[in-house]
Design a protein around this motif. Structure first.
Motif, PDB file in Angstrom:
ATOM      1  N   PHE A  10       6.909  11.966  -6.642  1.00  0.00           N
ATOM      2  CA  PHE A  10       5.696  10.870  -6.378  1.00  0.00           C
ATOM      3  C   PHE A  10       4.554  11.044  -7.367  1.00  0.00           C
ATOM      4  N   ASN A  11       4.418  10.228  -8.640  1.00  0.00           N
ATOM      5  CA  ASN A  11       3.274  10.333  -9.514  1.00  0.00           C
ATOM      6  C   ASN A  11       3.208  11.911  -9.915  1.00  0.00           C
ATOM      7  N   GLU A  12       4.158  12.374 -10.513  1.00  0.00           N
ATOM      8  CA  GLU A  12       4.283  13.753 -10.803  1.00  0.00           C
ATOM      9  C   GLU A  12       4.373  13.634 -12.306  1.00  0.00           C
ATOM     10  N   GLU A  13       3.873  12.717 -13.071  1.00  0.00           N
ATOM     11  CA  GLU A  13       3.877  12.822 -14.565  1.00  0.00           C
ATOM     12  C   GLU A  13       3.378  13.751 -15.063  1.00  0.00           C
ATOM     13  N   GLU A  14       2.477  14.434 -14.931  1.00  0.00           N
ATOM     14  CA  GLU A  14       2.202  15.797 -15.566  1.00  0.00           C
ATOM     15  C   GLU A  14       2.804  17.101 -15.226  1.00  0.00           C
ATOM     16  N   ASP A  43       3.053   5.892 -11.626  1.00  0.00           N
ATOM     17  CA  ASP A  43       2.598   6.413 -13.356  1.00  0.00           C
ATOM     18  C   ASP A  43       3.988   6.465 -13.977  1.00  0.00           C
ATOM     19  N   ASN A  44       4.096   7.345 -14.930  1.00  0.00           N
ATOM     20  CA  ASN A  44       5.250   7.393 -15.787  1.00  0.00           C
ATOM     21  C   ASN A  44       6.244   8.495 -15.443  1.00  0.00           C
ATOM     22  N   THR A  45       5.937   8.905 -14.320  1.00  0.00           N
ATOM     23  CA  THR A  45       7.160   9.958 -13.766  1.00  0.00           C
ATOM     24  C   THR A  45       8.489   9.559 -13.863  1.00  0.00           C
ATOM     25  N   ILE A  46       9.028   8.335 -13.750  1.00  0.00           N
ATOM     26  CA  ILE A  46      10.360   8.044 -13.860  1.00  0.00           C
ATOM     27  C   ILE A  46      10.761   7.894 -15.412  1.00  0.00           C
ATOM     28  N   GLU A  47       9.865   7.385 -16.320  1.00  0.00           N
ATOM     29  CA  GLU A  47      10.085   7.160 -17.701  1.00  0.00           C
ATOM     30  C   GLU A  47      10.303   8.642 -18.242  1.00  0.00           C
ATOM     31  N   VAL A  48       9.398   9.629 -17.875  1.00  0.00           N
ATOM     32  CA  VAL A  48       9.427  10.869 -18.494  1.00  0.00           C
ATOM     33  C   VAL A  48      10.639  11.835 -18.168  1.00  0.00           C
TER      34      VAL A  48
END
Length: 234
Positions: A10-14, A43-48
């Motif tokens: 959950f919101n782990e883009e970094e 954020d972009n977690t899924i896309e990344v």
């Protein structure tokens, strides 16, 4: 042997790209699959994650318990390995788990090591070499054979906190548990944003509430009230 690695996010883009690249760097890459199970990140977690070539699923239940159960439906391995996005197990994890299973173990985890030189956290980590339940946690990463997972049942979807503790109680009771003599390195960010003492007090309070049968929502609200907790926490 094939290992299905399940990472709830959950919101782990970094963190997500780092952990995927790290796990795929092992020589047994062809014998693992990585499933990212997301709880509606903003954020972009899924896309990344998709860009890095892993299976990505969107769970209709937000929270680690429900998300991990959701991912199991997509897993094809005979071993399930649950890893948090900010945890780094030893790169020997595949052979460690394989050797443990050969010796008759059906579940297990590593000891702890924080990504910090804080002396008090080193003391915390020291005690995780003891094979007691109160020294265990999901940050250490948890492996379980699919057969044992199906025997004990999944994580409890309704649990918002302490879900790993509950799961560990059940798999240790019905399976043969292996504590590896190595450590998973994970983030000290909870301690960085609070004091060591505040975190210990909060953990003790939640365990007592759990043992006294308090509701999940009451426990979660208490934990968030006692600590300055990150926005992307479950």
């Amino acid at each position: 042997m094939k290992i299905s690695i399940i990472i709830p996010t959950f919101n782990e883009e970094e963190n997500i790209e780092k952990i995927i690249s790290y796990l795929f760097s092992i020589k047994q890459r062809e014998n693992i699959e990585i499933i990212v199970t997301d709880g509606a990140s903003t954020d972009n977690t899924i896309e990344v994650a998709k860009k890095n070539g892993v299976v990505v699923t969107l769970s209709n239940i937000k929270g680690r318990a429900g998300q991990m159960n959701h991912a199991v439906n997509y897993a094809t391995g005979d071993v399930l390995y649950f890893i948090h996005a900010d945890s780094r197990p030893p790169l020997t994890f595949f052979s460690d788990i394989e050797n443990a299973i050969i010796k008759g173990y059906s579940c297990g985890c590593y000891r702890s090591q924080f990504d910090s030189n804080n002396f008090l956290l080193k003391i915390n980590a020291f005690f995780t070499r003891l094979n007691f339940l109160f020294c265990r946690g999901g940050d250490q990463t948890i492996f379980v054979t699919r057969a044992l997972f199906e025997k004990v049942g999944p994580y409890k979807n309704e649990m918002l906190i302490m879900e790993d503790y509950d799961f560990l109680v059940r798999i240790r009771k019905q399976g043969k548990f292996k504590l590896f003599n190595k450590a998973t390195i994970f983030s000290a960010r909870k301690y960085d944003e609070n004091s060591w003492l505040k975190v210990q007090k909060a953990n003790f309070k939640i365990v007592q509430m759990y043992k006294n049968g308090k509701s999940q929502q009451e426990m979660l609200d208490t934990y968030k009230r006692m600590l300055n907790y990150r926005k992307n926490a479950f």
